[in-house]
Design an enzyme around this catalytic site. Sequence first.
Site, short mmCIF file in Angstrom:
data_model
loop_
_atom_site.label_atom_id
_atom_site.label_comp_id
_atom_site.label_asym_id
_atom_site.label_seq_id
_atom_site.Cartn_x
_atom_site.Cartn_y
_atom_site.Cartn_z
CG HIS A 87 -100.31 -33.11 81.97
ND1 HIS A 87 -99.08 -33.20 82.51
CD2 HIS A 87 -101.21 -33.80 81.95
CE1 HIS A 87 -99.67 -34.04 84.35
NE2 HIS A 87 -100.73 -34.57 83.35
CB SER B 145 -101.78 -35.55 85.87
OG SER B 145 -101.62 -36.67 85.22
CG ASP C 196 -96.54 -31.56 84.03
OD1 ASP C 196 -97.50 -30.64 83.60
OD2 ASP C 196 -96.36 -32.89 83.81
#
Length: 347
Positions: free
Chosen positions: A93, A200, A123
């Site tokens: 992402h 992230s 992901d």
Amino acid sequence: MGSRPRFIDDLPLAGAAGAAGATALEPSPASDAALLDQYSRTVIGALERVRQAVAYIAVERRPPGNANGRGARGGTGSGFLFTPDGYLLTNSHVVHGATHIRVTLAEGATYDADLVGDDPDSDLAVLRIGSAEPLPHVELGESGKLQVGQIAIAVGNPLGLAQTVTTGVISALGRSLRSNSGRMIYDVIQTDAALNPGNSGGPLINSAGQVIGVNTAIIPGAQAICFATAIDTAKWVIMQLFAHGHVRRAYIGVAGTTTPISRRVQRYFGLTAASGVHVMEVVKGSPAAAGGLQTGDRIVAVDEQSIDGVDGLQRTLDASRIDRPVAVTVLRGAQRLDLTVTPSEQA
């Protein structure tokens, strides 16, 4: 009268006499300092092994059909080098749909990055940067050997604050998390090492400085409930991306929903699961259509392995079943049928 809870304010002060003349234990500052120093040395030593390999990732995304760059949107995240020749791991992402990716390493060097492979279902994504010299890189650990309570250290760039470090412990193992694609990610690590937007794709490391997870998500509004994709999962995805450019998964061509199965039906057909997959649609020309599946069927097993819902069916349809006939057990009205379906590779 029963005893009441004792709150901290109820406890005797240090040095005060306790019951039966006992003396409260004196604090031992030297011991506390030694413990703190040992913890600090552990964290500092672990960081020394990974800090130079942690990257700040900036991406640019242009709207489809807009070649002049107007309306372009940016985003940032984290990643880390896991080979000396410039391969990085991050979250899908962070880079999915990016038209331009820039990577900045700890010492300030900036590189354009190429997307090697992207897997939204887990992901995870792999990037590569070019360098004439070997680059600092991390050591990948083994998440299968982790225990709840172990030290966990997160490194990344939350809210653009480069090289931010937070510490905590592994709060739980074996969690599951739904990716943006809708597929479940399994064996997720829960930690209380604080994560924020921008973390992230950064590494979660153990006390030895080995990467044990890829920092992935938080629960908004909660405190210290954060998640990382286990590094054993990431290793498998990396190998798939290197070998094929994508992750191979089997496809049969049904849309369905998880549905409960009554105890009476379970007993009658000898089922072990209390739910299955209610087939809402069978894609025309798909392996499921060729195998005879119909709308309204309830899938309860694949190769005699119980299927308790959509996530279980997705988990079962891995690359090992591509182009190999499998037995799909369904309930159709008052019948239990074993159909043969040959999954193809998911596009």
